[in-house]
Write a protein that holds these residues in place. Structure first.
Motif, PDB file in Angstrom:
ATOM      1  N   HIS A   1      41.804  20.298  42.905  1.00 12.24           N
ATOM      2  CA  HIS A   1      42.969  21.125  42.572  1.00 12.24           C
ATOM      3  C   HIS A   1      43.799  20.457  41.480  1.00 12.24           C
ATOM      4  CE1 HIS A   1      46.970  22.945  42.939  1.00 12.24           C
ATOM      5  NE2 HIS A   1      46.288  24.035  43.272  1.00 12.24           N
ATOM      6  N   GLU A   2      43.965  19.149  41.572  1.00 16.76           N
ATOM      7  CA  GLU A   2      44.721  18.417  40.559  1.00 16.76           C
ATOM      8  C   GLU A   2      44.018  18.491  39.203  1.00 16.76           C
ATOM      9  OE1 GLU A   2      47.817  16.169  38.881  1.00 16.76           O
ATOM     10  OE2 GLU A   2      47.672  17.439  40.657  1.00 16.76           O
ATOM     11  N   GLU A   3      42.683  18.396  39.193  1.00 14.98           N
ATOM     12  CA  GLU A   3      41.932  18.513  37.941  1.00 14.98           C
ATOM     13  C   GLU A   3      42.070  19.920  37.353  1.00 14.98           C
ATOM     14  OE1 GLU A   3      40.427  16.129  36.101  1.00 14.98           O
ATOM     15  OE2 GLU A   3      41.377  14.824  37.584  1.00 14.98           O
ATOM     16  N   VAL A   4      42.031  20.933  38.202  1.00 17.08           N
ATOM     17  CA  VAL A   4      42.224  22.308  37.733  1.00 17.08           C
ATOM     18  C   VAL A   4      43.620  22.448  37.134  1.00 17.08           C
ATOM     19  CG1 VAL A   4      42.376  24.737  38.395  1.00 17.08           C
ATOM     20  CG2 VAL A   4      40.601  23.314  39.401  1.00 17.08           C
ATOM     21  N   ARG A   5      44.622  21.901  37.814  1.00 19.80           N
ATOM     22  CA  ARG A   5      46.002  21.983  37.336  1.00 19.80           C
ATOM     23  C   ARG A   5      46.146  21.329  35.969  1.00 19.80           C
ATOM     24  NH1 ARG A   5      50.080  19.251  36.387  1.00 19.80           N
ATOM     25  NH2 ARG A   5      49.253  17.310  37.195  1.00 19.80           N
ATOM     26  N   LYS A   6      45.616  20.112  35.814  1.00 19.45           N
ATOM     27  CA  LYS A   6      45.730  19.399  34.536  1.00 19.45           C
ATOM     28  C   LYS A   6      45.014  20.151  33.418  1.00 19.45           C
ATOM     29  CE  LYS A   6      44.348  15.390  36.200  1.00 19.45           C
ATOM     30  NZ  LYS A   6      43.989  13.961  36.308  1.00 19.45           N
ATOM     31  N   ASN A   7      43.809  20.626  33.695  1.00 16.59           N
ATOM     32  CA  ASN A   7      43.050  21.353  32.682  1.00 16.59           C
ATOM     33  C   ASN A   7      43.704  22.685  32.335  1.00 16.59           C
ATOM     34  OD1 ASN A   7      40.171  20.192  31.878  1.00 16.59           O
ATOM     35  ND2 ASN A   7      40.706  19.473  33.913  1.00 16.59           N
ATOM     36  N   SER A   8      44.294  23.337  33.318  1.00 25.03           N
ATOM     37  CA  SER A   8      44.954  24.619  33.041  1.00 25.03           C
ATOM     38  C   SER A   8      46.134  24.424  32.097  1.00 25.03           C
ATOM     39  CB  SER A   8      45.412  25.288  34.342  1.00 25.03           C
ATOM     40  OG  SER A   8      46.512  24.612  34.926  1.00 25.03           O
TER      41      SER A   8
ATOM     42  N   SER B   1      46.635  29.870  33.586  1.00 26.51           N
ATOM     43  CA  SER B   1      47.169  29.650  34.927  1.00 26.51           C
ATOM     44  C   SER B   1      46.143  28.834  35.706  1.00 26.51           C
ATOM     45  CB  SER B   1      47.425  30.984  35.633  1.00 26.51           C
ATOM     46  OG  SER B   1      46.196  31.626  35.947  1.00 26.51           O
ATOM     47  N   ILE B   2      46.578  28.233  36.785  1.00 22.84           N
ATOM     48  CA  ILE B   2      45.650  27.468  37.630  1.00 22.84           C
ATOM     49  C   ILE B   2      44.534  28.383  38.121  1.00 22.84           C
ATOM     50  CG2 ILE B   2      45.420  26.224  39.822  1.00 22.84           C
ATOM     51  CD1 ILE B   2      48.229  25.084  39.315  1.00 22.84           C
ATOM     52  N   ASN B   3      44.893  29.587  38.549  1.00 22.11           N
ATOM     53  CA  ASN B   3      43.874  30.524  39.031  1.00 22.11           C
ATOM     54  C   ASN B   3      42.904  30.928  37.926  1.00 22.11           C
ATOM     55  OD1 ASN B   3      44.895  30.492  41.609  1.00 22.11           O
ATOM     56  ND2 ASN B   3      45.997  32.426  41.402  1.00 22.11           N
ATOM     57  N   SER B   4      43.423  31.157  36.726  1.00 18.15           N
ATOM     58  CA  SER B   4      42.545  31.531  35.609  1.00 18.15           C
ATOM     59  C   SER B   4      41.603  30.398  35.242  1.00 18.15           C
ATOM     60  CB  SER B   4      43.376  31.920  34.382  1.00 18.15           C
ATOM     61  OG  SER B   4      44.053  33.126  34.622  1.00 18.15           O
ATOM     62  N   GLN B   5      42.094  29.153  35.290  1.00 20.45           N
ATOM     63  CA  GLN B   5      41.237  28.010  34.981  1.00 20.45           C
ATOM     64  C   GLN B   5      40.127  27.885  36.022  1.00 20.45           C
ATOM     65  OE1 GLN B   5      41.445  26.022  32.213  1.00 20.45           O
ATOM     66  NE2 GLN B   5      39.480  25.206  32.895  1.00 20.45           N
ATOM     67  N   ALA B   6      40.486  28.009  37.300  1.00 18.52           N
ATOM     68  CA  ALA B   6      39.480  27.926  38.361  1.00 18.52           C
ATOM     69  C   ALA B   6      38.462  29.057  38.226  1.00 18.52           C
ATOM     70  CB  ALA B   6      40.155  27.969  39.732  1.00 18.52           C
ATOM     71  N   GLU B   7      38.921  30.261  37.922  1.00 18.61           N
ATOM     72  CA  GLU B   7      38.017  31.400  37.754  1.00 18.61           C
ATOM     73  C   GLU B   7      37.076  31.175  36.574  1.00 18.61           C
ATOM     74  OE1 GLU B   7      38.164  36.227  37.110  1.00 18.61           O
ATOM     75  OE2 GLU B   7      39.986  35.174  37.704  1.00 18.61           O
ATOM     76  N   PHE B   8      37.588  30.611  35.480  1.00 19.90           N
ATOM     77  CA  PHE B   8      36.756  30.304  34.327  1.00 19.90           C
ATOM     78  C   PHE B   8      35.658  29.326  34.712  1.00 19.90           C
ATOM     79  CE2 PHE B   8      35.867  27.574  30.634  1.00 19.90           C
ATOM     80  CZ  PHE B   8      35.361  28.518  29.761  1.00 19.90           C
ATOM     81  N   TRP B   9      36.029  28.241  35.399  1.00 20.66           N
ATOM     82  CA  TRP B   9      35.029  27.258  35.823  1.00 20.66           C
ATOM     83  C   TRP B   9      34.004  27.873  36.767  1.00 20.66           C
ATOM     84  CZ3 TRP B   9      38.235  22.213  36.994  1.00 20.66           C
ATOM     85  CH2 TRP B   9      38.579  21.601  35.786  1.00 20.66           C
ATOM     86  N   LEU B  10      34.447  28.724  37.676  1.00 15.09           N
ATOM     87  CA  LEU B  10      33.511  29.386  38.598  1.00 15.09           C
ATOM     88  C   LEU B  10      32.526  30.260  37.823  1.00 15.09           C
ATOM     89  CD1 LEU B  10      35.972  30.418  41.431  1.00 15.09           C
ATOM     90  CD2 LEU B  10      34.006  28.900  41.702  1.00 15.09           C
TER      91      LEU B  10
ATOM     92  N   VAL C   1      46.326  22.055  29.716  1.00 16.42           N
ATOM     93  CA  VAL C   1      45.756  21.814  28.385  1.00 16.42           C
ATOM     94  C   VAL C   1      45.238  23.118  27.779  1.00 16.42           C
ATOM     95  CG1 VAL C   1      43.879  20.665  27.145  1.00 16.42           C
ATOM     96  CG2 VAL C   1      45.171  19.417  28.889  1.00 16.42           C
ATOM     97  N   MET C   2      44.574  23.929  28.586  1.00 18.86           N
ATOM     98  CA  MET C   2      43.965  25.156  28.086  1.00 18.86           C
ATOM     99  C   MET C   2      44.939  26.331  28.055  1.00 18.86           C
ATOM    100  SD  MET C   2      41.116  23.951  27.286  1.00 18.86           S
ATOM    101  CE  MET C   2      40.256  25.425  26.791  1.00 18.86           C
ATOM    102  N   GLU C   3      46.172  26.094  28.490  1.00 22.88           N
ATOM    103  CA  GLU C   3      47.205  27.131  28.531  1.00 22.88           C
ATOM    104  C   GLU C   3      46.762  28.347  29.335  1.00 22.88           C
ATOM    105  OE1 GLU C   3      48.832  27.912  24.662  1.00 22.88           O
ATOM    106  OE2 GLU C   3      49.355  25.807  24.352  1.00 22.88           O
TER     107      GLU C   3
END
Length: 68
Positions: A11-18, A24-33, A20-22
């Motif tokens: 979760h912390e990695e998703v938060r940090k990457n989200s 949301s946390i949910n959008s970053q997780a969905e992208f990775w999935l 950088v990539m501008e």
């Protein structure tokens, strides 16, 4: 829509990457999935090839910054 339990570390990695990539946390997780699913279904493609195909599917034109 559902809830997916992940470790605090992930979760912390998703938060940090989200950040950088501008995204949301949910959008970053969905992208990775999505990318992970596509990578599993297409093991011979590189990350760049997967992104290129997804961009083509959405009619997104990319700008080349370096020669390939």
């Amino acid at each position: 829509m559902g809830i997916v339990k992940i470790s605090n570390e992930l979760h912390e990695e998703v938060r940090k990457n989200s950040t950088v990539m501008e995204r949301s946390i949910n959008s970053q997780a969905e992208f990775w999935l999505k990318i992970g699913r596509l990578a599993e279904q297409n093991p011979t493609l590189t990350y760049e090839e997967i992104l290129r195909r997804e961009m083509k599917t959405q009619n997104v034109t990319s700008v080349k910054l370096v020669n390939e």
